[in-house]
Design an enzyme around this catalytic site. Sequence first.
Site, PDB file in Angstrom:
ATOM      1  N   ASP A  13       0.805  -1.229   0.000  1.00 25.28           N
ATOM      2  CA  ASP A  13       0.000   0.000   0.000  1.00 25.28           C
ATOM      3  C   ASP A  13       0.834   1.274   0.000  1.00 25.28           C
ATOM      4  OD1 ASP A  13      -2.211  -1.684   0.139  1.00 25.28           O
ATOM      5  OD2 ASP A  13      -2.222  -1.654   2.333  1.00 25.28           O
ATOM      6  N   LYS A  16       1.846   2.061  -5.139  1.00 20.28           N
ATOM      7  CA  LYS A  16       2.416   1.495  -6.371  1.00 20.28           C
ATOM      8  C   LYS A  16       1.493   1.749  -7.566  1.00 20.28           C
ATOM      9  CE  LYS A  16       2.423  -2.529  -4.332  1.00 20.28           C
ATOM     10  NZ  LYS A  16       2.106  -2.133  -2.955  1.00 20.28           N
ATOM     11  N   GLY A  40      -4.599  -4.313  -3.713  1.00 26.27           N
ATOM     12  CA  GLY A  40      -5.589  -3.278  -4.013  1.00 26.27           C
ATOM     13  C   GLY A  40      -4.796  -2.046  -4.418  1.00 26.27           C
ATOM     14  N   HIS A  41      -4.788  -1.751  -5.705  1.00 28.31           N
ATOM     15  CA  HIS A  41      -3.976  -0.645  -6.215  1.00 28.31           C
ATOM     16  C   HIS A  41      -4.890   0.503  -6.647  1.00 28.31           C
ATOM     17  CE1 HIS A  41      -0.415  -3.570  -7.183  1.00 28.31           C
ATOM     18  NE2 HIS A  41      -0.762  -3.552  -5.908  1.00 28.31           N
ATOM     19  N   GLN A 223       1.948  -6.138  -3.211  1.00 32.41           N
ATOM     20  CA  GLN A 223       2.422  -6.272  -1.827  1.00 32.41           C
ATOM     21  C   GLN A 223       3.718  -5.462  -1.625  1.00 32.41           C
ATOM     22  OE1 GLN A 223       1.354  -9.590  -3.411  1.00 32.41           O
ATOM     23  NE2 GLN A 223      -0.551  -8.691  -2.775  1.00 32.41           N
TER      24      GLN A 223
END
Length: 424
Positions: A13, A16, A40-41, A223
């Site tokens: 988080d 990225k 979750g991007h 990650q």
Amino acid sequence: MPSKVVVGAQWGDEGKGKIIDILAARADLVVRAQGGNNAGHTVESGGEVYKLHLVPSGILYEGTLCGIGCGVVVDPKVLLEEIDGLQARGRRCSQLRIDPRAHLIMPWHIRLDALSERALGKDKIGTTGRGIGPCYMDKAQRSGLRVCDLLDPEIFRRKAYAAGEQKNEIITRVYRQPPLDMEAVMEEYLGYAQRLRDYVADVSVLADEALRAGKRVLFEGAQGTLLDLDFGTYPYVTSSNPISGGVCTGVGIGPSRIDEVIGVAKAYTTRVGEGPFPTELTGELGCYIRERGREFGATTGRPRRTGWFDAVILRHAVRVNGLTSLALNKLDTLAGMETLKICTAYRKPDGSILRDFPPSLEELAGCAPIYEDLPGFTGDLGGCRGYEELPAACRDYIERIEELCGCRVSMVGVGPGREQNLER
Ligand code: GDP
Ligand code: IMO
Ligand code: MG
């Protein structure tokens, strides 16, 4: 920009998705190499917010090819929902490709993820519950199902039945829970096969062709370094290798094809899930950073734990990833704090000083952070459009981080938007 790898330098988080979206404006191909929909991007573009879990963050540019490499674990239901969601918002996904070697997340993986966490009780990992660990377990055990299996109904039925029946044994006998309805699973997955077929292509070949043609390729890490199965805070990690080396095995390219490795970090530290966190702030200050930085998970919505910037972690990330530069996000979140602390090293219970991140969890748990104080800065940084526009104390903070980590900060984030990124 021939080929660039973007990896998380902390516990995930770090922003990225934003960095990939910015760099993708100049890329021909963007490829994910590992992880699954535990990621979750977030990408903010033109006032619109996209939360991407499996689809690479280059998808918002129509001319950019996007690949899901063989190292990714794919939940076909989630992937198809994500594609539908993007299409409903006017985004095309025809440029998406999925490697046939990628492993499939099956319903039993999700069930076993939950059951195993429940059995661990207070020792739970705090997983995202998406079936990631159990799917990689089957891959390593050589009993997994792959995207290529899904393309032939007969092969899929045979392999999936064998695998599922075995998992039902574990679900019923070990965990004493009702079994999964195998016929329903078959029907569901063979339905997905119809729709996924068009997207399947050898991503290793695609990446190789692009690199040979001198095209610009981006590899999108999921990650972060401290969630790496080998170099993270084991066992409080994910089940893949999010470090830059994971790109080679997760896409199918050699290390000689990588030109740059960009580590993304926050100007402070966050973590979701359980496990040690030396610079964690559990009091008011931690809440302040969580609220100001809107630190709530993009996948599970869980509040993120927050703490000071840790240069020990960053030096570890610079080393294990071979970082060539850093993108430092969320400087704007720290504005308004009188003093900023940076952890420069750890002190062990015997008084000795540790400069390198320790391999043992027990050793880490005994470490106390050694801090250096720096003056804080004020003002709304969100409108800054050049590095020199930043307050002097903010630049001093960034430059001290560079010194302590031995890596140049080439991008500075002052907000979630595309334009809120200062390139140096
Ligand atoms: P990822 O998993 O590494 O892609 O990061 P996430 O999307 O899970 O979390 C990063 C969050 O920070 C997202 O909500 C981003 O929109 C936001 N973000 C990224 N960079 C910045 C920044 O420089 N400032 C602020 N305020 N938010 C940022
Ligand atoms: P992005 O790509 C932050 C964490 C989970 C848990 C541990 C294991 O958005 O940075 P898993 O479901 O993978 O078995 O959970 O890893 N985790 C993440 N934390 N960002 C992520 O992805 C994460 N993906 C997994 O919270 O602690
Ligand atoms: Mg995230």
